[in-house]
Enzyme design. Structure first.
Site, short mmCIF file in Angstrom:
data_model
loop_
_atom_site.label_atom_id
_atom_site.label_comp_id
_atom_site.label_asym_id
_atom_site.label_seq_id
_atom_site.Cartn_x
_atom_site.Cartn_y
_atom_site.Cartn_z
N SER A 194 0.60 -0.85 -0.35
CA SER A 194 0.16 -0.33 -0.19
C SER A 194 0.51 1.41 -0.16
CB SER A 194 -1.14 0.02 0.81
OG SER A 194 -1.57 1.75 1.71
N TYR A 248 -2.13 -2.01 11.06
CA TYR A 248 -2.03 -2.16 9.52
C TYR A 248 -1.51 -1.86 8.70
CZ TYR A 248 -3.55 -1.96 4.87
OH TYR A 248 -4.16 -1.40 3.74
N LYS A 270 1.57 -3.52 6.72
CA LYS A 270 2.59 -3.77 5.24
C LYS A 270 3.98 -4.25 4.87
CE LYS A 270 -1.69 -4.03 3.49
NZ LYS A 270 -1.87 -5.60 2.79
C1 UD1 Z 1 -7.60 4.74 3.88
C2 UD1 Z 1 -6.40 4.18 4.78
C3 UD1 Z 1 -5.27 3.56 4.19
C4 UD1 Z 1 -5.15 2.42 3.48
C5 UD1 Z 1 -6.53 2.40 2.60
C6 UD1 Z 1 -7.66 1.17 1.52
C7 UD1 Z 1 -6.53 5.52 6.41
C8 UD1 Z 1 -6.14 7.43 7.55
N1 UD1 Z 1 -5.95 5.44 5.73
O1 UD1 Z 1 -6.74 4.86 2.62
O2 UD1 Z 1 -4.69 2.82 4.44
O3 UD1 Z 1 -4.08 1.99 2.58
O4 UD1 Z 1 -7.57 3.01 3.13
O5 UD1 Z 1 -8.32 1.36 0.77
O6 UD1 Z 1 -8.52 5.11 7.04
N2 UD1 Z 1 -13.30 10.72 3.57
C9 UD1 Z 1 -13.69 11.49 3.70
N3 UD1 Z 1 -15.26 11.19 4.29
C10 UD1 Z 1 -15.65 9.71 4.22
C11 UD1 Z 1 -14.55 8.95 4.00
C12 UD1 Z 1 -13.72 9.59 3.66
O7 UD1 Z 1 -14.10 13.01 3.51
O8 UD1 Z 1 -16.38 9.57 5.00
C13 UD1 Z 1 -11.69 11.20 3.24
C14 UD1 Z 1 -10.58 10.69 3.80
O9 UD1 Z 1 -10.35 11.59 4.95
C15 UD1 Z 1 -9.78 11.04 2.67
C16 UD1 Z 1 -10.68 10.46 1.85
O10 UD1 Z 1 -11.69 10.67 2.01
O11 UD1 Z 1 -9.01 11.95 2.16
C17 UD1 Z 1 -10.12 8.81 1.27
O12 UD1 Z 1 -10.21 8.13 2.47
P1 UD1 Z 1 -10.05 6.41 2.24
O13 UD1 Z 1 -10.94 5.53 0.67
O14 UD1 Z 1 -10.66 5.99 3.51
O15 UD1 Z 1 -8.62 6.46 1.97
P2 UD1 Z 1 -7.60 6.67 2.49
O16 UD1 Z 1 -7.72 7.31 3.32
O17 UD1 Z 1 -6.70 7.57 1.30
#
Ligand code: UD1
Length: 338
Positions: free
Chosen positions: A124, A149, A153
């Site tokens: 990742s 997690y 990795k």
């Molecule tokens: C997350 C994990 C990462 C993992 C990946 C797997 C965290 C901090 N990181 O990545 O370690 O490898 O998933 O798929 O959990 N967001 C919102 N509202 C929501 C959900 C997400 O605003 O309800 C935003 C988050 O703040 C982020 C973006 O959407 O900026 C993407 O979030 P997400 O899909 O959870 O991915 P990552 O954080 O990049």
């Protein structure tokens, strides 16, 4: 035969279909802990071929030994792992036991094999943490993990590097994914998050499907053009295809090194608001959302430098963010009978 662990999961199932399309015979091993047996039917619909399947937890060493004894395994793609960041903070022991125990058992089987078996590892971009330079290339330093997690990795990659140095001719490719989203164009397989989704795109599609009243955008005060986090969202079918290319690279003896790492992303960063905008465009819907507080542990921005994957692996993404979101929405509508 190619062993795909976690082959009924989101990325695993799409990779199985891509492997089958390229003529590879597949054996899926999955313990159904975060997947459904019906995904086998979905794979068969998408590819026209039903893969072999064994229900097994990879910590069952006797069961795993039997699988290696009874099948002629010529390649391994290892997806099976726990992947919820928040849960890993609550249950670190379970995460280390499951993710590292499974990996060690697989490598122990490789060690016993008459000739070493090519191995593709699901890693990742989380290993880079908050990278100092964007886009992120493979020589960016790995930073201390922010969660158990993420640490599984990093340690997983280290275990494989040590194993490559110790086992003659053992070849590994670690693939560091950015943010996989979307569904197969047949809409026969897609993402099936258990419970409340933690990731952005399933939360968007489930909100649009009426499962949640609104999406919370986790912060709009980041130092980015619109204040929301930037990520590199990659269509899961593009990601799946990269696994096939990586596996064939080792099988055909084309790797430059016994241990190689590739970043897999589109190279393009999109903010949370841009993702919402794209979703609204392709679905024709208005998404209910509010701006909330930052989520702990989120990096400001992460997107891939695709140069190495493009030039060395010889792979590039073909599908757009709009296409990915349209397929994710079609899949959500299908599974909710909308
Ligand atoms: C997350 C994990 C990462 C993992 C990946 C797997 C965290 C901090 N990181 O990545 O370690 O490898 O998933 O798929 O959990 N967001 C919102 N509202 C929501 C959900 C997400 O605003 O309800 C935003 C988050 O703040 C982020 C973006 O959407 O900026 C993407 O979030 P997400 O899909 O959870 O991915 P990552 O954080 O990049």
């Amino acid at each position: 035969m190619i062993l795909v662990t976690g082959g009924l999961g989101f990325i695993g199932s799409h990779t199985v279909v891509s492997l089958q399309e390229k003529g590879h015979e597949v054996l899926i091993v999955d313990d159904l802990s975060n997947s459904a047996i019906e995904v086998l039917d979905g794979i068969e619909t998408a590819s026209g071929i039903r893969p072999a399947f064994e229900e097994l937890n990879l910590q069952n060493t006797a069961g795993l030994a039997r699988i290696f004894k009874n099948n002629d395994i010529s390649g391994i793609i290892h997806f099976a792992a726990f992947k919820a960041v928040g849960e890993s903070v609550q249950k670190p022991v379970a995460y280390y036991q499951n993710n590292l125990g499974s990996l060690l058992n697989l490598v122990a089987e490789v060690e016993k094999a008459a000739s070493p078996i090519p191995f593709i590892f699901s890693s990742s971009c989380t290993v880079y943490g908050e990278a100092k330079e964007l886009p992120i290339n493979e020589s960016a330093p790995v930073q201390p993990a922010l969660s158990p997690y993420g640490n599984t990795k990093q340690i997983g990659e280290e275990i494989l590097l040590d194993a490559v140095n110790a086992i003659a001719d053992f070849r590994v490719i670690a693939l560091r994914y950015f943010n996989p989203i979307g569904a197969h164009p047949s809409i026969a397989i897609g993402e099936l998050p258990l419970g409340k989704p933690q990731n952005l795109v399933p939360f968007i599609t489930q909100t649009a499907a009426g499962l949640y009243p609104k999406l919370t955008v986790f912060g709009n005060d980041y130092p980015t053009p619109d204040g929301t986090n930037i990520r590199d969202y990659i269509h899961v079918v593009d990601l799946a295809e990269a696994h096939v290319v990586a596996l064939e690279r080792i099988l055909e003896g084309k790797s430059d090194d016994d241990y190689e790492v590739f970043n897999l992303g589109t190279g393009k960063g999109s903010s949370v608001l841009q993702v919402i905008d794209s979703f609204e465009r392709v679905s024709g819907l208005k998404l209910a959302y509010e701006i909330g507080l930052r989520r702990e542990g989120d990096v400001i921005a992460a997107y891939a430098d695709t140069t190495k994957a493009n030039n060395v692996l010889g792979w590039k993404t073909k599908r757009s963010l709009d296409e990915a979101l349209a397929s994710a929405w079609k899949w959500e509508q299908k599974i909710r009978n909308l």
